[in-house]
Design a protein around this motif. Structure first.
Motif, PDB file in Angstrom:
ATOM      1  N   ILE A 154      14.541  -1.250   3.833  1.00  0.00           N
ATOM      2  CA  ILE A 154      14.474  -2.101   4.978  1.00  0.00           C
ATOM      3  C   ILE A 154      14.947  -1.089   6.111  1.00  0.00           C
ATOM      4  O   ILE A 154      16.407  -0.369   5.745  1.00  0.00           O
ATOM      5  CB  ILE A 154      15.378  -3.218   5.116  1.00  0.00           C
ATOM      6  N   ASN A 155      14.328  -0.600   7.044  1.00  0.00           N
ATOM      7  CA  ASN A 155      14.434   0.163   7.950  1.00  0.00           C
ATOM      8  C   ASN A 155      14.373  -0.458   9.474  1.00  0.00           C
ATOM      9  O   ASN A 155      13.392  -0.307  10.059  1.00  0.00           O
ATOM     10  CB  ASN A 155      13.924   1.621   8.059  1.00  0.00           C
ATOM     11  N   GLY A 156      15.299  -1.120  10.047  1.00  0.00           N
ATOM     12  CA  GLY A 156      14.982  -1.661  11.263  1.00  0.00           C
ATOM     13  C   GLY A 156      14.272  -2.708  11.003  1.00  0.00           C
ATOM     14  O   GLY A 156      14.539  -3.833  10.304  1.00  0.00           O
ATOM     15  N   LYS A 157      13.135  -2.961  11.636  1.00  0.00           N
ATOM     16  CA  LYS A 157      12.112  -3.968  11.343  1.00  0.00           C
ATOM     17  C   LYS A 157      10.872  -3.641  10.485  1.00  0.00           C
ATOM     18  O   LYS A 157      10.086  -4.598  10.454  1.00  0.00           O
ATOM     19  CB  LYS A 157      11.431  -4.420  12.869  1.00  0.00           C
ATOM     20  N   ASN A 158      11.383  -2.645   9.743  1.00  0.00           N
ATOM     21  CA  ASN A 158      10.333  -2.208   8.741  1.00  0.00           C
ATOM     22  C   ASN A 158      10.778  -2.486   7.179  1.00  0.00           C
ATOM     23  O   ASN A 158      11.678  -2.139   6.912  1.00  0.00           O
ATOM     24  CB  ASN A 158       9.740  -0.730   8.857  1.00  0.00           C
ATOM     25  N   PHE A 159       9.862  -3.270   6.344  1.00  0.00           N
ATOM     26  CA  PHE A 159      10.323  -3.364   5.097  1.00  0.00           C
ATOM     27  C   PHE A 159       9.020  -2.820   4.364  1.00  0.00           C
ATOM     28  O   PHE A 159       7.956  -2.864   4.555  1.00  0.00           O
ATOM     29  CB  PHE A 159      10.154  -4.920   5.114  1.00  0.00           C
ATOM     30  N   SER A 160       9.369  -2.234   3.226  1.00  0.00           N
ATOM     31  CA  SER A 160       8.388  -1.536   2.360  1.00  0.00           C
ATOM     32  C   SER A 160       8.988  -1.900   0.713  1.00  0.00           C
ATOM     33  O   SER A 160       9.930  -1.915   0.569  1.00  0.00           O
ATOM     34  CB  SER A 160       8.353  -0.130   2.500  1.00  0.00           C
ATOM     35  N   LEU A 161       7.880  -2.153   0.189  1.00  0.00           N
ATOM     36  CA  LEU A 161       8.140  -2.185  -1.355  1.00  0.00           C
ATOM     37  C   LEU A 161       7.100  -1.735  -2.232  1.00  0.00           C
ATOM     38  O   LEU A 161       5.901  -1.741  -1.674  1.00  0.00           O
ATOM     39  CB  LEU A 161       7.719  -4.024  -1.692  1.00  0.00           C
ATOM     40  N   SER A 162       7.438  -1.386  -3.244  1.00  0.00           N
ATOM     41  CA  SER A 162       6.526  -0.605  -4.396  1.00  0.00           C
ATOM     42  C   SER A 162       7.010  -1.099  -5.954  1.00  0.00           C
ATOM     43  O   SER A 162       8.054  -1.312  -6.254  1.00  0.00           O
ATOM     44  CB  SER A 162       6.640   1.085  -4.214  1.00  0.00           C
ATOM     45  N   GLY A 163       5.680  -1.207  -6.549  1.00  0.00           N
ATOM     46  CA  GLY A 163       6.076  -1.714  -7.859  1.00  0.00           C
ATOM     47  C   GLY A 163       4.694  -1.499  -8.708  1.00  0.00           C
ATOM     48  O   GLY A 163       3.943  -0.811  -8.208  1.00  0.00           O
ATOM     49  N   VAL A 164       4.972  -1.524 -10.070  1.00  0.00           N
ATOM     50  CA  VAL A 164       3.594  -1.321 -11.084  1.00  0.00           C
ATOM     51  C   VAL A 164       3.622  -2.516 -11.660  1.00  0.00           C
ATOM     52  O   VAL A 164       4.326  -3.235 -12.388  1.00  0.00           O
ATOM     53  CB  VAL A 164       3.836   0.141 -12.008  1.00  0.00           C
ATOM     54  N   MET A 165       2.264  -3.006 -11.630  1.00  0.00           N
ATOM     55  CA  MET A 165       1.827  -4.093 -12.228  1.00  0.00           C
ATOM     56  C   MET A 165       0.980  -3.781 -13.573  1.00  0.00           C
ATOM     57  O   MET A 165       0.301  -3.117 -13.498  1.00  0.00           O
ATOM     58  CB  MET A 165       1.029  -5.133 -11.216  1.00  0.00           C
ATOM     59  N   LYS A 166       1.541  -4.372 -14.627  1.00  0.00           N
ATOM     60  CA  LYS A 166       0.549  -4.347 -15.851  1.00  0.00           C
ATOM     61  C   LYS A 166      -0.245  -5.323 -16.102  1.00  0.00           C
ATOM     62  O   LYS A 166       0.321  -6.538 -16.474  1.00  0.00           O
ATOM     63  CB  LYS A 166       1.797  -3.922 -16.863  1.00  0.00           C
ATOM     64  N   ILE A 167      -1.589  -5.140 -16.025  1.00  0.00           N
ATOM     65  CA  ILE A 167      -2.404  -6.224 -16.145  1.00  0.00           C
ATOM     66  C   ILE A 167      -2.477  -7.150 -17.119  1.00  0.00           C
ATOM     67  O   ILE A 167      -2.279  -8.669 -17.123  1.00  0.00           O
ATOM     68  CB  ILE A 167      -3.820  -5.803 -15.824  1.00  0.00           C
ATOM     69  N   THR A 168      -2.255  -6.553 -18.588  1.00  0.00           N
ATOM     70  CA  THR A 168      -2.116  -7.439 -19.766  1.00  0.00           C
ATOM     71  C   THR A 168      -0.806  -8.392 -19.743  1.00  0.00           C
ATOM     72  O   THR A 168      -0.758  -9.443 -20.713  1.00  0.00           O
ATOM     73  CB  THR A 168      -2.062  -6.576 -20.867  1.00  0.00           C
ATOM     74  N   ASP A 169       0.306  -8.052 -18.818  1.00  0.00           N
ATOM     75  CA  ASP A 169       1.307  -9.030 -18.889  1.00  0.00           C
ATOM     76  C   ASP A 169       0.756 -10.437 -18.354  1.00  0.00           C
ATOM     77  O   ASP A 169       1.529 -11.343 -18.616  1.00  0.00           O
ATOM     78  CB  ASP A 169       2.475  -8.507 -18.153  1.00  0.00           C
ATOM     79  N   TRP A 170      -0.211 -10.531 -17.720  1.00  0.00           N
ATOM     80  CA  TRP A 170      -0.606 -11.512 -17.241  1.00  0.00           C
ATOM     81  C   TRP A 170      -1.726 -12.305 -18.159  1.00  0.00           C
ATOM     82  O   TRP A 170      -2.694 -13.062 -17.915  1.00  0.00           O
ATOM     83  CB  TRP A 170      -1.087 -11.623 -15.899  1.00  0.00           C
ATOM     84  N   LYS A 171      -1.844 -11.754 -19.385  1.00  0.00           N
ATOM     85  CA  LYS A 171      -2.978 -11.953 -20.217  1.00  0.00           C
ATOM     86  C   LYS A 171      -4.259 -12.021 -19.799  1.00  0.00           C
ATOM     87  O   LYS A 171      -5.101 -12.675 -20.142  1.00  0.00           O
ATOM     88  CB  LYS A 171      -2.746 -13.396 -20.886  1.00  0.00           C
ATOM     89  N   ALA A 172      -4.628 -10.922 -19.120  1.00  0.00           N
ATOM     90  CA  ALA A 172      -5.869 -10.771 -18.523  1.00  0.00           C
ATOM     91  C   ALA A 172      -6.780  -9.413 -19.214  1.00  0.00           C
ATOM     92  O   ALA A 172      -7.478  -8.985 -18.514  1.00  0.00           O
ATOM     93  CB  ALA A 172      -5.811 -10.318 -16.786  1.00  0.00           C
ATOM     94  N   GLU A 173      -6.631  -9.566 -20.482  1.00  0.00           N
ATOM     95  CA  GLU A 173      -7.539  -8.420 -21.220  1.00  0.00           C
ATOM     96  C   GLU A 173      -9.020  -8.747 -21.145  1.00  0.00           C
ATOM     97  O   GLU A 173      -9.508  -7.553 -20.962  1.00  0.00           O
ATOM     98  CB  GLU A 173      -6.869  -8.257 -22.540  1.00  0.00           C
ATOM     99  N   LYS A 174      -9.164  -9.908 -21.085  1.00  0.00           N
ATOM    100  CA  LYS A 174     -10.478 -10.254 -21.152  1.00  0.00           C
ATOM    101  C   LYS A 174     -11.235  -9.759 -19.681  1.00  0.00           C
ATOM    102  O   LYS A 174     -12.236  -9.188 -19.815  1.00  0.00           O
ATOM    103  CB  LYS A 174     -10.594 -11.692 -21.340  1.00  0.00           C
TER     104      LYS A 174
END
Length: 209
Positions: A154-174
């Motif tokens: 957070i820098n003043g009025k600016n918020f930034s977020l970063s992450g990595v999503m692994k699709i198969t963690d949501w059982k979305a292999e199909k």
């Protein structure tokens, strides 16, 4: 003479009464007090929210960039600081708002990826800030709710977020296999192998007004 004086007194009295009634009618009725609800200093729904993502294709991991053009804050999302507004904010993102600057690709992602999942017209979740640099989102997709860890600043009025999503963690292999099949030739690299990666980088920024 007495009759004349009496008549004048009666007329004066009637005139006075009429005048009082007229003045009473002219008085404006009291206006009801209107209470103005004070708005929080930081409101996430009113911020400029950019939800960017990067997926990958081919064995050499060629990036494919895109974003979601719409997000709705469904609960909380207000506070005296940016951190207060972000922490515990609940959101929903319609997958129909996906945008990659390629309408054909957008169509395929909607039809062969999200539409293959269970009840995924919306991506929904809650943002939790654990300390001053890390947090997670309880993200629901494909009928599955999992934690998506992220780093943030957070820098003043600016918020930034970063992450990595692994699709198969949501059982979305199909869904992943379906998208790779629909884009088989487009996801081939120099080695001739068609590949759609299981990970998606997430980058979100919110600029409060």
């Amino acid at each position: 003479m007495k009759k004349i004086i009496s008549s004048l007194l009666i007329c004066a009295t009637i005139g006075s009464l009429v005048s009082c009634k007229s003045e009473a009618k002219k008085e404006a009725p009291a206006k009801p007090e209107v209470k103005v609800e004070k708005k929080a200093a930081f409101v996430l729904q009113d911020a400029d929210n950019l939800i960017n993502w990067t997926a990958y294709k081919t064995t050499s991991k060629t990036p494919v960039n895109g974003q979601f053009k719409k997000v709705t804050i469904t609960s909380n999302g207000e506070g005296n600081t940016a951190k207060e507004a972000i922490n515990n904010a609940e959101f929903s993102i319609p997958v129909s708002s996906i945008f990659t600057k390629d309408s054909s690709r957008d169509f395929k992602i909607k039809k062969f990826f999200f539409a293959v999942m269970d009840k995924t017209e919306l991506l929904s979740g809650k943002l939790v800030l654990e300390n001053d640099s890390i947090g997670y989102s309880d993200l629901t997709m494909n009928g599955v709710t999992k934690k998506l860890p992220f780093k943030y600043s957070i820098n003043g009025k600016n918020f930034s977020l970063s992450g990595v999503m692994k699709i198969t963690d949501w059982k979305a292999e199909k869904a992943l296999a379906s998208l790779n099949e629909a884009c088989k030739d487009l996801h081939k690299g120099e080695d001739g192998v068609s590949k759609t990666w299981d990970e998606v980088a997430i980058n979100i920024t919110s600029t409060f007004k």
